[in-house]
Design an enzyme around this catalytic site. Structure first.
Site, PDB file in Angstrom:
ATOM      1  N   PRO A 173       0.830  -1.207   0.000  1.00  0.00           N
ATOM      2  CA  PRO A 173       0.000   0.000   0.000  1.00  0.00           C
ATOM      3  C   PRO A 173       0.863   1.254   0.000  1.00  0.00           C
ATOM      4  O   PRO A 173       2.082   1.189   0.217  1.00  0.00           O
ATOM      5  CB  PRO A 173      -0.803  -0.122   1.300  1.00  0.00           C
ATOM      6  CG  PRO A 173       0.038  -0.983   2.173  1.00  0.00           C
ATOM      7  CD  PRO A 173       0.756  -1.946   1.264  1.00  0.00           C
ATOM      8  N   CYS A 174       0.246   2.397  -0.228  1.00  0.00           N
ATOM      9  CA  CYS A 174       1.005   3.643  -0.359  1.00  0.00           C
ATOM     10  C   CYS A 174       1.773   3.945   0.922  1.00  0.00           C
ATOM     11  O   CYS A 174       1.389   3.523   2.022  1.00  0.00           O
ATOM     12  CB  CYS A 174       0.090   4.793  -0.745  1.00  0.00           C
ATOM     13  SG  CYS A 174      -0.798   5.542   0.621  1.00  0.00           S
ATOM     14  N   LEU A 175       2.841   4.688   0.789  1.00  0.00           N
ATOM     15  CA  LEU A 175       3.728   4.956   1.920  1.00  0.00           C
ATOM     16  C   LEU A 175       3.045   5.729   3.041  1.00  0.00           C
ATOM     17  O   LEU A 175       3.477   5.660   4.196  1.00  0.00           O
ATOM     18  CB  LEU A 175       4.956   5.729   1.437  1.00  0.00           C
ATOM     19  CG  LEU A 175       5.924   4.948   0.538  1.00  0.00           C
ATOM     20  CD1 LEU A 175       7.044   5.863   0.050  1.00  0.00           C
ATOM     21  CD2 LEU A 175       6.498   3.743   1.269  1.00  0.00           C
ATOM     22  N   SER A 177       0.481   5.010   4.509  1.00  0.00           N
ATOM     23  CA  SER A 177      -0.080   4.067   5.472  1.00  0.00           C
ATOM     24  C   SER A 177       0.911   3.692   6.568  1.00  0.00           C
ATOM     25  O   SER A 177       0.568   2.939   7.484  1.00  0.00           O
ATOM     26  CB  SER A 177      -0.549   2.803   4.750  1.00  0.00           C
ATOM     27  OG  SER A 177       0.554   2.091   4.220  1.00  0.00           O
TER      28      SER A 177
END
Length: 274
Positions: A173-175, A177
């Site tokens: 998932p995107c950073l 998170s």
């Protein structure tokens, strides 16, 4: 069972006739892109959003997989980091991320005459707290995997069946998170976390997270890998490198990594369900 679901997915794309895929390069959207291309050929287009929350290494991986599939691939810039509703990192941060993504994709789909935008949301995602899904629904985005009831395990099974080389790629998932809700997200913090995770992956640790809370890095690994990590890695060198990245303290989460861990702190009140 998965063959039936594959046939259902193929039928969905046959009905669409043209589709633009919100393609991050993760295993879910890669499977969607593969099936869309197999059915639609050049009438399928994969579009990747580029922003500071996407690792450059993950962008390169997305490019490589698109070439492997054969699908046409475009890159666009999104600007969620300019929205304080996103950078303040509320519990529904993902809503503002996906709103920015699909508000950027939608006019492009209209301009390029794609009647459908599809994403890689799978059936398991619907059982977790994913406010970004609501943003996509509001904008008419379709989620073929969820529509057909394809689970995460079935995503990997289908990906392997269809010959995708990264069928067992860890979820990424995107950073954003990596930060506790309420801690402001900045480009510098995203880069710091990204560099730390890339460093560990290059040492051979693939399925991991580096959580960031203020000046502290907390490394999460699968529980069965924690002992090996402690016994084999040069801990003093690790601390030195992480401090060069900008962290002050480096810790190891003894519970280990599990998906959705960030959401364990959420209460019904925080979610507006009181």
């Amino acid at each position: 069972m998965v063959i039936q679901k594959l046939e259902q997915l193929q039928s969905l794309f046959q009905e669409m006739k043209q589709a633009l895929i919100a393609y991050s390069g993760g295993i879910d959207s890669t499977l969607v892109a593969k099936i869309a291309y197999d059915v639609l050929g050049d009438r399928a287009l994969a579009v990747t959003a580029v922003s500071p929350s996407l690792l450059p290494e993950d962008l390169e991986d997305a490019r490589t997989q698109a070439v492997e599939i054969g699908i046409r691939h475009q890159e666009i810039s999104t600007h969620e980091m300019e929205n304080p509703n996103y950078t303040s990192n509320p519990v529904n941060r993902c809503y503002f991320c996906k709103s920015e993504l699909h508000d950027t994709l939608k006019p492009l789909a209209v301009q390029w005459k794609y009647p459908y935008i599809v994403d890689g949301v799978n059936a398991d995602d619907l059982r977790d707290y994913r406010p970004g899904i609501q943003a996509a629904i509001e904008r008419g985005v379709r989620s073929p995997l969820a529509e057909v009831g394809v689970s995460k395990a079935e995503v990997r099974e289908l990906s392997k069946l269809l010959g995708l080389s990264r069928w067992n790629k860890p979820a990424q998932p995107c950073l954003s998170s990596r930060f506790p809700y309420g801690e402001e997200i900045t480009v510098i913090k995203l880069q710091r976390v990204g560099r730390a995770e890339v460093y560990l992956r290059r040492l051979g640790w693939q399925n991991l997270r580096v959580r960031s809370e203020k000046d502290t890095a907390r490394i999460e690994l699968p529980p069965d890998q924690i002992k090996e990590f402690v016994l084999t890695i040069d801990l003093s060198q690790l601390v030195k490198i992480f401090q060069e990245f900008g962290f002050v303290y480096v810790t190891l989460d003894l519970e280990g990594y599990r998906s959705g861990k960030l959401n364990q702190v959420l209460t019904p009140e925080a979610l507006g369900q009181s």
